[in-house]
Scaffold this active site. Sequence first.
Site, PDB file in Angstrom:
ATOM      1  N   ALA A   1       0.847  -1.196   0.000  1.00 56.30           N
ATOM      2  CA  ALA A   1       0.000   0.000   0.000  1.00 56.30           C
ATOM      3  C   ALA A   1       0.879   1.241   0.000  1.00 56.30           C
ATOM      4  CB  ALA A   1      -0.882  -0.009   1.242  1.00 56.30           C
TER       5      ALA A   1
ATOM      6  N   GLY B   1       0.816  -4.991   1.161  1.00 57.77           N
ATOM      7  CA  GLY B   1      -0.298  -5.087   0.226  1.00 57.77           C
ATOM      8  C   GLY B   1       0.093  -5.723  -1.097  1.00 57.77           C
TER       9      GLY B   1
ATOM     10  N   GLU C   1      -0.195  -9.243  -0.410  1.00 59.04           N
ATOM     11  CA  GLU C   1      -1.626  -9.544  -0.225  1.00 59.04           C
ATOM     12  C   GLU C   1      -2.332  -9.666  -1.584  1.00 59.04           C
ATOM     13  OE1 GLU C   1      -2.014  -6.205   2.613  1.00 59.04           O
ATOM     14  OE2 GLU C   1      -3.073  -7.636   3.885  1.00 59.04           O
TER      15      GLU C   1
ATOM     16  N   GLU D   1       4.051  -5.015   7.652  1.00 61.00           N
ATOM     17  CA  GLU D   1       3.192  -3.978   8.235  1.00 61.00           C
ATOM     18  C   GLU D   1       3.461  -3.758   9.722  1.00 61.00           C
ATOM     19  OE1 GLU D   1       2.276  -6.182   6.025  1.00 61.00           O
ATOM     20  OE2 GLU D   1       0.756  -5.397   4.662  1.00 61.00           O
TER      21      GLU D   1
HETATM   22  C1  3H9 Z   1       0.526  -2.032   3.587  1.00 61.83           C
HETATM   23  O1  3H9 Z   1       0.807  -2.600   2.582  1.00 61.83           O
HETATM   24  C2  3H9 Z   1      -0.832  -2.063   4.231  1.00 61.83           C
HETATM   25  C3  3H9 Z   1      -1.731  -3.125   3.693  1.00 61.83           C
HETATM   26  O2  3H9 Z   1      -1.546  -4.328   4.383  1.00 61.83           O
HETATM   27  C4  3H9 Z   1      -3.186  -2.781   3.872  1.00 61.83           C
HETATM   28  C5  3H9 Z   1      -3.678  -1.544   3.206  1.00 61.83           C
HETATM   29  C6  3H9 Z   1      -5.132  -1.386   3.300  1.00 61.83           C
HETATM   30  N1  3H9 Z   1       4.508   3.435   0.119  1.00 61.83           N
HETATM   31  O3  3H9 Z   1      13.223   2.373   0.813  1.00 61.83           O
HETATM   32  P1  3H9 Z   1      13.638   3.029  -0.438  1.00 61.83           P
HETATM   33  C7  3H9 Z   1       9.201   4.942  -1.264  1.00 61.83           C
HETATM   34  S1  3H9 Z   1       1.644  -1.033   4.381  1.00 61.83           S
HETATM   35  C8  3H9 Z   1       4.935   4.647  -0.242  1.00 61.83           C
HETATM   36  O4  3H9 Z   1      14.528   4.226  -0.359  1.00 61.83           O
HETATM   37  P2  3H9 Z   1      15.008   0.611  -1.144  1.00 61.83           P
HETATM   38  C9  3H9 Z   1      10.218   5.426  -0.260  1.00 61.83           C
HETATM   39  O5  3H9 Z   1       9.654   6.359   0.638  1.00 61.83           O
HETATM   40  C10 3H9 Z   1       3.103  -1.116   3.363  1.00 61.83           C
HETATM   41  N2  3H9 Z   1       6.233   4.903  -0.562  1.00 61.83           N
HETATM   42  O6  3H9 Z   1      14.277   1.976  -1.469  1.00 61.83           O
HETATM   43  C11 3H9 Z   1      11.261   6.035  -1.182  1.00 61.83           C
HETATM   44  O7  3H9 Z   1      10.778   7.298  -1.564  1.00 61.83           O
HETATM   45  P3  3H9 Z   1      11.782   8.522  -1.757  1.00 61.83           P
HETATM   46  C12 3H9 Z   1       3.872  -2.350   3.617  1.00 61.83           C
HETATM   47  C13 3H9 Z   1       7.094   3.881  -0.502  1.00 61.83           C
HETATM   48  O8  3H9 Z   1      15.399   0.036  -2.434  1.00 61.83           O
HETATM   49  C14 3H9 Z   1      11.217   5.139  -2.414  1.00 61.83           C
HETATM   50  O9  3H9 Z   1       9.958   4.471  -2.357  1.00 61.83           O
HETATM   51  N3  3H9 Z   1       5.123  -2.302   2.876  1.00 61.83           N
HETATM   52  C15 3H9 Z   1       6.714   2.609  -0.105  1.00 61.83           C
HETATM   53  O10 3H9 Z   1      16.051   0.807  -0.098  1.00 61.83           O
HETATM   54  C16 3H9 Z   1      12.320   4.102  -2.442  1.00 61.83           C
HETATM   55  O11 3H9 Z   1      12.293   3.402  -1.216  1.00 61.83           O
HETATM   56  C17 3H9 Z   1       6.253  -1.899   3.426  1.00 61.83           C
HETATM   57  O12 3H9 Z   1       6.337  -1.607   4.601  1.00 61.83           O
HETATM   58  C18 3H9 Z   1       5.340   2.382   0.203  1.00 61.83           C
HETATM   59  N4  3H9 Z   1       4.875   1.181   0.548  1.00 61.83           N
HETATM   60  O13 3H9 Z   1      13.901  -0.317  -0.485  1.00 61.83           O
HETATM   61  C19 3H9 Z   1       7.439  -1.835   2.507  1.00 61.83           C
HETATM   62  N5  3H9 Z   1       7.785   1.792  -0.118  1.00 61.83           N
HETATM   63  O14 3H9 Z   1      12.718   8.094  -2.853  1.00 61.83           O
HETATM   64  C20 3H9 Z   1       8.094  -0.493   2.631  1.00 61.83           C
HETATM   65  C21 3H9 Z   1       8.817   2.556  -0.516  1.00 61.83           C
HETATM   66  O15 3H9 Z   1      10.887   9.647  -2.102  1.00 61.83           O
HETATM   67  N6  3H9 Z   1       9.203  -0.304   1.716  1.00 61.83           N
HETATM   68  N7  3H9 Z   1       8.409   3.814  -0.756  1.00 61.83           N
HETATM   69  O16 3H9 Z   1      12.484   8.677  -0.435  1.00 61.83           O
HETATM   70  C22 3H9 Z   1      10.387  -0.888   1.863  1.00 61.83           C
HETATM   71  O17 3H9 Z   1      10.622  -1.706   2.725  1.00 61.83           O
HETATM   72  C23 3H9 Z   1      11.482  -0.448   0.930  1.00 61.83           C
HETATM   73  O18 3H9 Z   1      11.135   0.803   0.419  1.00 61.83           O
HETATM   74  C24 3H9 Z   1      11.761  -1.406  -0.260  1.00 61.83           C
HETATM   75  C25 3H9 Z   1      12.785  -0.729  -1.207  1.00 61.83           C
HETATM   76  C26 3H9 Z   1      12.371  -2.693   0.295  1.00 61.83           C
HETATM   77  C27 3H9 Z   1      10.528  -1.695  -1.036  1.00 61.83           C
END
Ligand code: 3H9
Length: 708
Positions: free
Chosen positions: A73, A112, A115, A135
């Site tokens: 998400a 998500g 999911e 999450e």
């Molecule tokens: C969810 O899914 C809830 C659901 O269960 C239910 C919903 C109803 N959203 O980390 P990086 C951005 S909750 C928005 O530097 P990497 C991040 O801010 C979600 N933005 O790269 C950054 O922006 P900026 C559950 C996101 O290669 C850019 O992307 N998921 C999101 O070191 C690059 O990210 C998580 O918790 C997001 N979901 O790592 C996963 N994800 O360049 C969260 C990333 O402007 N994400 N951004 O600063 C991560 O763990 C890492 O970002 C990932 C990449 C491993 C994907």
Amino acid sequence: MTVTDQATGGATQPAELRRQGRVGVITLNAAPVNALGARLRAAIRARIEEAEADPEIGAVVLTGAGRLFSAGADIAEFDGAADGPDLGELIDRVEDTEKPVVAAIHGQALGGGLELALACHHRLATPSAKLGLPEVKLGLVPGAGGTQRLPRLVGPRIAAEMIVTGKTVGAKAAQAAGLLDAVTAEDGLIADAVTFAEALLAEGKPIRRTRERDERLLEARDESGLFDAVRADNAKLFRGFEAPQACLDCVRAATDLPFAEGLAFERDTFRRLMRGAQSIAQRHVFFAEREVARIPDLPADTPTRPIHRVGIVGAGLMGGGIAMNFLNAGIPVTIVEAAPEALERGLGLIRKNYEASAKKGRLRPEDVTTRMALLTDSLDFEALAACDLVIEAVYENRDLKRSIFERLDRIAKPGAILATNTSFLDVDAIAAVTSRPQDVIGLHFFSPANVMRLLEVVRAEKTAPDVVATAMRLARTIGKIAVQVGVCFGFVGNRLLDQRQREADRLILDGALPRDVDRVLQGFGLPIGPFAMMDLVGLDLGWSREASKGESVRDILCERDRRGQKTGAGFYDYDESRRATPSEEAEAIIREVAQRRGITQRTVSDQEILERCLYPMVNEGAKILAEGKAWRASDIDVVWINGFGWPVYTGGPMHWGDAVGLPTIVESLRRLEAEHGPDFKPTPLLERLAAEGKSFSEFDRERSAKRG
Ligand code: 3H9
């Protein structure tokens, strides 16, 4: 032209549909991480409906463009009212599709994103793919069916473990657990997925929906105590956090309730947590840890200097720990010491650390050999001449550090970066002894340097932009989270720590016991209280018998050889296994010092301990911001969370200050100033924000808007 192009007149879409024979391939295309924001959700829904309506398409493959399937998400949407289809509804819609849908996963499928894949009828992934529901790290439960569908595929035990820890699993393990149907070739994901979908069409079997599968759920009924066991195995994760228990409750609901009721329970839990203070704080930290890498006056294309070899001066605990970071990243290190015994001891410690990791299975035995082979040791300073970066890590002594920099200036090659690991000293003054202050920077690692994630990058007055950019890049390479700070006594981390320590020391003279102060701060969520911490580090750090005036509690404790855990006594008494018990002797010393200073001891409430220890930290943070020694309040949060274990569920000292309310803090500081003196005087910035009804996060936003 793709099917989507025909439908949209060629405009770029966040999800595209392309036909390959009888298979429609839907590709999520929302850089950088295919976060499932409103536009992408609407596009996926539209493409699914198009594929369903297209008589030429018999099956669908769902995949992600770029480096990963989907990061889940869009977290940035959580603070406002989201538009478009709800993610849960979209995911249910995918599961309802009347044509088989195959998820083709590469890179990562998280939150998500996973999911969505769970609701597809089949899942394939490349060997390097990682899958997880992180999450919980945002203070949430998966809220789009993850807690209900995952247990149906892998069983409640593995599902609970994955959801409570938020850890990802690799493709192989995911396949073994039943999460994936197959692992494809690394480079042939789409081709393999299309072939898989064609085979499904040829077989003509009925669609297999995850929500209808309950054979694995029976495990929970057979294994009583399963959820208690998961909780016990991960006890640390539950301390202070609300989300892990909520995750367990949701998985339990999957085993106890029909699918629809379990799903409703999960959604209610998700919404409750999303509005709660802990998740708000943890989301703040998520973005703060990414924002910190952006240095406002340093364009993203600032050049960096190549670092092929790192030199380290000093093979003590700190030097050795710093060296390990680079060795772990495959960067050769030259470590230099003055005395052979010290060098021997330092090298022995590095090897011992690696061997201990190998014993615990965290490292392969051959990795110990590879890493040690990257390490060159020397008693000759000249050995540093070939290094691109030299980090001085000797003990905290101004004259010693300066003399080392004079020598480095003579020896280091042109363009080499010269860094000091000082915790408090003036980096400008150190740079000034060299003929190349533009190449000098502070790299303040936190102990143990091979473990702690924080690196304060101390930018001195003349440090060149490419030196700062190189330090920030290098920090990422070695897995650190770097915060750029300015030169001041203690920089950001220790400057705030000083405030807390000063008050902790005064509180025990006023009548609180060391164990009271430690209990209150640990109860707040800090990993260790200030007195237990001093005992751990050693009370004699920076103390000498010759210079001791025998006046402070610490002086007397040290003089009586109560120097902390290593001597079996400090503020506490310790048994052979270093278990602490309150000390009569230490408490008598404290009473004695209080009496000598004319302090009448009294009962001190827990609230007073908390306010006196923590409010001055918030105040000092405001001072640091006003002086421009940190770019943002959220950077200060990142420092304290990663360097000192500030509880992430309160978002760091500045975010916590916002949550308490700045007017409340100002009012308390004024009262404390009247009672205890000027150390509590609210800083003008804090007073202004409180008076204007603003928060530090608004301050950050305004400052960032001003910078443009
Ligand atoms: C969810 O899914 C809830 C659901 O269960 C239910 C919903 C109803 N959203 O980390 P990086 C951005 S909750 C928005 O530097 P990497 C991040 O801010 C979600 N933005 O790269 C950054 O922006 P900026 C559950 C996101 O290669 C850019 O992307 N998921 C999101 O070191 C690059 O990210 C998580 O918790 C997001 N979901 O790592 C996963 N994800 O360049 C969260 C990333 O402007 N994400 N951004 O600063 C991560 O763990 C890492 O970002 C990932 C990449 C491993 C994907």
